[in-house]
Scaffold this motif. Sequence first.
Motif, PDB file in Angstrom:
ATOM      1  N   THR A 199       0.839  -1.191   0.000  1.00 16.60           N
ATOM      2  CA  THR A 199       0.000   0.000   0.000  1.00 16.60           C
ATOM      3  C   THR A 199       0.875   1.241   0.000  1.00 16.60           C
ATOM      4  N   LYS A 200       0.353   2.306  -0.608  1.00 16.92           N
ATOM      5  CA  LYS A 200       1.047   3.588  -0.623  1.00 16.92           C
ATOM      6  C   LYS A 200       0.007   4.699  -0.608  1.00 16.92           C
ATOM      7  N   LYS A 201       0.320   5.780   0.101  1.00 19.26           N
ATOM      8  CA  LYS A 201      -0.590   6.918   0.191  1.00 19.26           C
ATOM      9  C   LYS A 201      -0.126   8.033  -0.737  1.00 19.26           C
ATOM     10  N   TYR A 202      -1.080   8.662  -1.390  1.00 19.34           N
ATOM     11  CA  TYR A 202      -0.804   9.799  -2.267  1.00 19.34           C
ATOM     12  C   TYR A 202      -1.708  10.953  -1.877  1.00 19.34           C
ATOM     13  N   HIS A 203      -1.170  12.164  -1.930  1.00 20.24           N
ATOM     14  CA  HIS A 203      -2.004  13.361  -1.788  1.00 20.24           C
ATOM     15  C   HIS A 203      -2.410  13.792  -3.188  1.00 20.24           C
ATOM     16  N   ALA A 204      -3.714  13.995  -3.384  1.00 22.56           N
ATOM     17  CA  ALA A 204      -4.220  14.343  -4.704  1.00 22.56           C
ATOM     18  C   ALA A 204      -5.061  15.603  -4.612  1.00 22.56           C
ATOM     19  N   HIS A 205      -5.035  16.388  -5.687  1.00 21.57           N
ATOM     20  CA  HIS A 205      -5.760  17.655  -5.752  1.00 21.57           C
ATOM     21  C   HIS A 205      -7.235  17.403  -6.061  1.00 21.57           C
ATOM     22  N   ASP A 206      -8.098  17.945  -5.204  1.00 18.23           N
ATOM     23  CA  ASP A 206      -9.557  17.856  -5.363  1.00 18.23           C
ATOM     24  C   ASP A 206     -10.075  19.286  -5.378  1.00 18.23           C
ATOM     25  N   ASP A 207     -10.253  19.850  -6.568  1.00 18.83           N
ATOM     26  CA  ASP A 207     -10.516  21.281  -6.718  1.00 18.83           C
ATOM     27  C   ASP A 207     -11.807  21.738  -6.051  1.00 18.83           C
ATOM     28  N   ASN A 208     -12.862  20.921  -6.102  1.00 17.64           N
ATOM     29  CA  ASN A 208     -14.165  21.343  -5.579  1.00 17.64           C
ATOM     30  C   ASN A 208     -14.520  20.721  -4.243  1.00 17.64           C
ATOM     31  N   ASN A 209     -13.593  20.045  -3.603  1.00 15.04           N
ATOM     32  CA  ASN A 209     -13.852  19.336  -2.344  1.00 15.04           C
ATOM     33  C   ASN A 209     -15.079  18.434  -2.458  1.00 15.04           C
ATOM     34  N   GLN A 210     -15.160  17.662  -3.548  1.00 16.53           N
ATOM     35  CA  GLN A 210     -16.358  16.880  -3.811  1.00 16.53           C
ATOM     36  C   GLN A 210     -16.232  15.408  -3.423  1.00 16.53           C
TER      37      GLN A 210
ATOM     38  N   LEU B 164       2.069  20.504  -7.257  1.00 16.87           N
ATOM     39  CA  LEU B 164       1.147  21.545  -6.817  1.00 16.87           C
ATOM     40  C   LEU B 164       1.508  22.053  -5.430  1.00 16.87           C
ATOM     41  N   SER B 165       2.204  21.252  -4.658  1.00 17.36           N
ATOM     42  CA  SER B 165       2.718  21.654  -3.357  1.00 17.36           C
ATOM     43  C   SER B 165       3.892  20.742  -3.033  1.00 17.36           C
ATOM     44  N   ARG B 166       4.341  20.779  -1.793  1.00 10.25           N
ATOM     45  CA  ARG B 166       5.494  19.972  -1.413  1.00 10.25           C
ATOM     46  C   ARG B 166       5.217  18.477  -1.537  1.00 10.25           C
ATOM     47  N   THR B 167       3.997  18.047  -1.217  1.00 10.30           N
ATOM     48  CA  THR B 167       3.682  16.618  -1.226  1.00 10.30           C
ATOM     49  C   THR B 167       2.642  16.232  -2.269  1.00 10.30           C
ATOM     50  N   LYS B 168       2.117  17.189  -3.014  1.00  8.33           N
ATOM     51  CA  LYS B 168       0.981  16.913  -3.904  1.00  8.33           C
ATOM     52  C   LYS B 168       1.406  16.976  -5.367  1.00  8.33           C
ATOM     53  N   ASN B 169       1.459  15.796  -6.014  1.00  7.50           N
ATOM     54  CA  ASN B 169       1.828  15.694  -7.428  1.00  7.50           C
ATOM     55  C   ASN B 169       0.775  14.957  -8.237  1.00  7.50           C
ATOM     56  N   TRP B 170      -0.417  14.783  -7.720  1.00  7.95           N
ATOM     57  CA  TRP B 170      -1.476  14.018  -8.366  1.00  7.95           C
ATOM     58  C   TRP B 170      -2.772  14.814  -8.353  1.00  7.95           C
ATOM     59  N   LYS B 171      -3.636  14.563  -9.341  1.00 14.63           N
ATOM     60  CA  LYS B 171      -4.966  15.163  -9.407  1.00 14.63           C
ATOM     61  C   LYS B 171      -5.999  14.051  -9.492  1.00 14.63           C
ATOM     62  N   VAL B 172      -7.140  14.253  -8.852  1.00 11.80           N
ATOM     63  CA  VAL B 172      -8.239  13.300  -8.980  1.00 11.80           C
ATOM     64  C   VAL B 172      -8.962  13.607 -10.286  1.00 11.80           C
ATOM     65  N   THR B 173      -9.090  12.598 -11.154  1.00  6.49           N
ATOM     66  CA  THR B 173      -9.719  12.821 -12.453  1.00  6.49           C
ATOM     67  C   THR B 173     -11.176  12.414 -12.466  1.00  6.49           C
ATOM     68  N   LYS B 174     -11.495  11.271 -11.861  1.00  6.03           N
ATOM     69  CA  LYS B 174     -12.899  10.859 -11.877  1.00  6.03           C
ATOM     70  C   LYS B 174     -13.215   9.932 -10.716  1.00  6.03           C
ATOM     71  N   LEU B 175     -14.504   9.890 -10.431  1.00  7.19           N
ATOM     72  CA  LEU B 175     -15.042   9.023  -9.394  1.00  7.19           C
ATOM     73  C   LEU B 175     -15.399   7.688 -10.023  1.00  7.19           C
ATOM     74  N   LEU B 176     -14.827   6.611  -9.521  1.00  8.11           N
ATOM     75  CA  LEU B 176     -15.100   5.289 -10.079  1.00  8.11           C
ATOM     76  C   LEU B 176     -16.256   4.594  -9.350  1.00  8.11           C
ATOM     77  N   ASN B 177     -16.313   4.767  -8.032  1.00 10.20           N
ATOM     78  CA  ASN B 177     -17.366   4.133  -7.251  1.00 10.20           C
ATOM     79  C   ASN B 177     -17.629   4.960  -6.007  1.00 10.20           C
ATOM     80  N   LYS B 178     -18.875   5.379  -5.817  1.00 16.82           N
ATOM     81  CA  LYS B 178     -19.258   6.176  -4.658  1.00 16.82           C
ATOM     82  C   LYS B 178     -19.400   5.277  -3.446  1.00 16.82           C
ATOM     83  N   GLU B 179     -18.950   5.758  -2.288  1.00 20.73           N
ATOM     84  CA  GLU B 179     -19.077   5.004  -1.070  1.00 20.73           C
ATOM     85  C   GLU B 179     -20.525   5.069  -0.601  1.00 20.73           C
ATOM     86  N   SER B 180     -21.088   3.926  -0.291  1.00 20.23           N
ATOM     87  CA  SER B 180     -22.480   3.903   0.148  1.00 20.23           C
ATOM     88  C   SER B 180     -22.546   3.645   1.653  1.00 20.23           C
ATOM     89  N   ASN B 181     -23.387   4.397   2.333  1.00 20.46           N
ATOM     90  CA  ASN B 181     -23.562   4.244   3.785  1.00 20.46           C
ATOM     91  C   ASN B 181     -24.770   3.360   4.038  1.00 20.46           C
TER      92      ASN B 181
END
Length: 87
Positions: free
Chosen positions: A43-54, A69-86
């Motif tokens: 497993t690995k953690k990445y910080h990704a840019h989420d422009d609209n906090n969606q 984009l910052s010291r630790t952020k080199n990735w952008k979220v492009t699309k939602l593949l599966n929404k988490e269901s409660n």
Amino acid sequence: MTNKKLNRTLSGRVTSNKMDKTVTVIVERRLKHPLYGKFVTRTKKYHAHDDNNQFSIGDFVEIVECRPLSRTKNWKVTKLLNKESNA
């Protein structure tokens, strides 16, 4: 010859959205141990840019590599593949 750059894409689950315009995405990959043959999960953690906090915790998203984009952020979220269901 084409000059199009191939961007790396990964998919993973959002584990934190507490930062402004940033989510933490955990990416799991399975590989076979070279000696024992057992499948091991890395497993690995990445910080990704989420422009609209969606995106929220538990969402399965696709991220793509981009410029720093910052010291630790080199990735952008492009699309939602599966929404988490409660449920």
